[in-house]
Design a protein around this motif. Structure first.
Motif, PDB file in Angstrom:
ATOM      1  N   THR A  36      -0.864  40.143  -4.948  1.00  0.00           N
ATOM      2  CA  THR A  36      -1.277  38.740  -4.825  1.00  0.00           C
ATOM      3  C   THR A  36      -0.917  37.975  -6.094  1.00  0.00           C
ATOM      4  O   THR A  36      -0.430  36.837  -6.027  1.00  0.00           O
ATOM      5  CB  THR A  36      -2.787  38.643  -4.548  1.00  0.00           C
ATOM      6  N   LEU A  83       2.737  37.236  -6.011  1.00  0.00           N
ATOM      7  CA  LEU A  83       3.014  36.154  -5.063  1.00  0.00           C
ATOM      8  C   LEU A  83       2.660  34.803  -5.678  1.00  0.00           C
ATOM      9  O   LEU A  83       3.438  33.846  -5.589  1.00  0.00           O
ATOM     10  CB  LEU A  83       2.228  36.376  -3.767  1.00  0.00           C
ATOM     11  N   LEU A  84       1.489  34.715  -6.317  1.00  0.00           N
ATOM     12  CA  LEU A  84       1.075  33.461  -6.951  1.00  0.00           C
ATOM     13  C   LEU A  84       2.025  33.065  -8.072  1.00  0.00           C
ATOM     14  O   LEU A  84       2.319  31.882  -8.268  1.00  0.00           O
ATOM     15  CB  LEU A  84      -0.355  33.586  -7.480  1.00  0.00           C
ATOM     16  N   GLU A  85       2.532  34.064  -8.800  1.00  0.00           N
ATOM     17  CA  GLU A  85       3.496  33.776  -9.855  1.00  0.00           C
ATOM     18  C   GLU A  85       4.819  33.298  -9.253  1.00  0.00           C
ATOM     19  O   GLU A  85       5.416  32.327  -9.743  1.00  0.00           O
ATOM     20  CB  GLU A  85       3.708  35.015 -10.725  1.00  0.00           C
ATOM     21  N   ASP A  86       5.259  33.935  -8.179  1.00  0.00           N
ATOM     22  CA  ASP A  86       6.492  33.518  -7.506  1.00  0.00           C
ATOM     23  C   ASP A  86       6.385  32.084  -6.989  1.00  0.00           C
ATOM     24  O   ASP A  86       7.371  31.352  -6.952  1.00  0.00           O
ATOM     25  CB  ASP A  86       6.818  34.454  -6.342  1.00  0.00           C
ATOM     26  N   GLU A  87       5.173  31.688  -6.594  1.00  0.00           N
ATOM     27  CA  GLU A  87       4.947  30.332  -6.064  1.00  0.00           C
ATOM     28  C   GLU A  87       4.702  29.309  -7.174  1.00  0.00           C
ATOM     29  O   GLU A  87       4.505  28.131  -6.904  1.00  0.00           O
ATOM     30  CB  GLU A  87       3.762  30.347  -5.095  1.00  0.00           C
ATOM     31  N   GLY A  88       4.694  29.758  -8.427  1.00  0.00           N
ATOM     32  CA  GLY A  88       4.518  28.848  -9.550  1.00  0.00           C
ATOM     33  C   GLY A  88       3.081  28.407  -9.783  1.00  0.00           C
ATOM     34  O   GLY A  88       2.837  27.430 -10.494  1.00  0.00           O
ATOM     35  N   LEU A  89       2.120  29.133  -9.206  1.00  0.00           N
ATOM     36  CA  LEU A  89       0.711  28.760  -9.365  1.00  0.00           C
ATOM     37  C   LEU A  89       0.074  29.420 -10.571  1.00  0.00           C
ATOM     38  O   LEU A  89      -0.949  28.946 -11.074  1.00  0.00           O
ATOM     39  CB  LEU A  89      -0.062  29.095  -8.090  1.00  0.00           C
TER      40      LEU A  89
END
Length: 127
Positions: A28, A31-37
């Protein structure tokens, strides 16, 4: 925080009702890092994560904290009694397993299996 700290924090905030596994937290976070969050940086051999501006905005617009839902309606006293009983049973089983004879171990397995069946009979409202 690093991932392990997040797992501990969620467990604490939910009063122990929810402790996510590393197998769910780390993917997770990726994923959050990939989404720039979130962004990560290495510090002392650990990967520390923090929110980006987009992550802060998403957190503010998002739903309530999931750990609050996880602890709603939990009877903490009963949960403590159940945990204590279960741990006590496993300690006794472990002692028989470590020091008992083969016959004693077989009896212990039988007791555990009988207890499991009786638990399901409780749910079925049967004696």
């Amino acid at each position: 925080m690093h991932g392990y700290e997040m797992i501990q924090e969620i467990a604490q905030r939910s009063g122990g009702a929810w402790k996510p596994s590393p197998g769910s937290v780390y993917p997770t976070l990726q994923l959050l890092e990939d989404e720039g969050l979130i962004v990560s940086e290495s510090e002392g051999g650990k990967k520390l994560f923090s929110l980006t501006e987009a992550g802060r905005a998403a957190a503010e617009d998002g739903p309530e904290a999931p750990w609050e839902d996880a602890s709603k309606g939990v009877d903490w006293e009963a949960l403590g009694e159940i945990r204590q009983a279960g741990f006590g049973l496993m300690e006794a089983f472990g002692q028989v397993w470590k020091t008992g004879s083969k016959e004693q171990r077989e009896k212990a397995i039988s007791v555990i299996n009988d207890a499991r069946k009786k638990m399901y009979l409780i749910l079925a409202d049967e004696d």
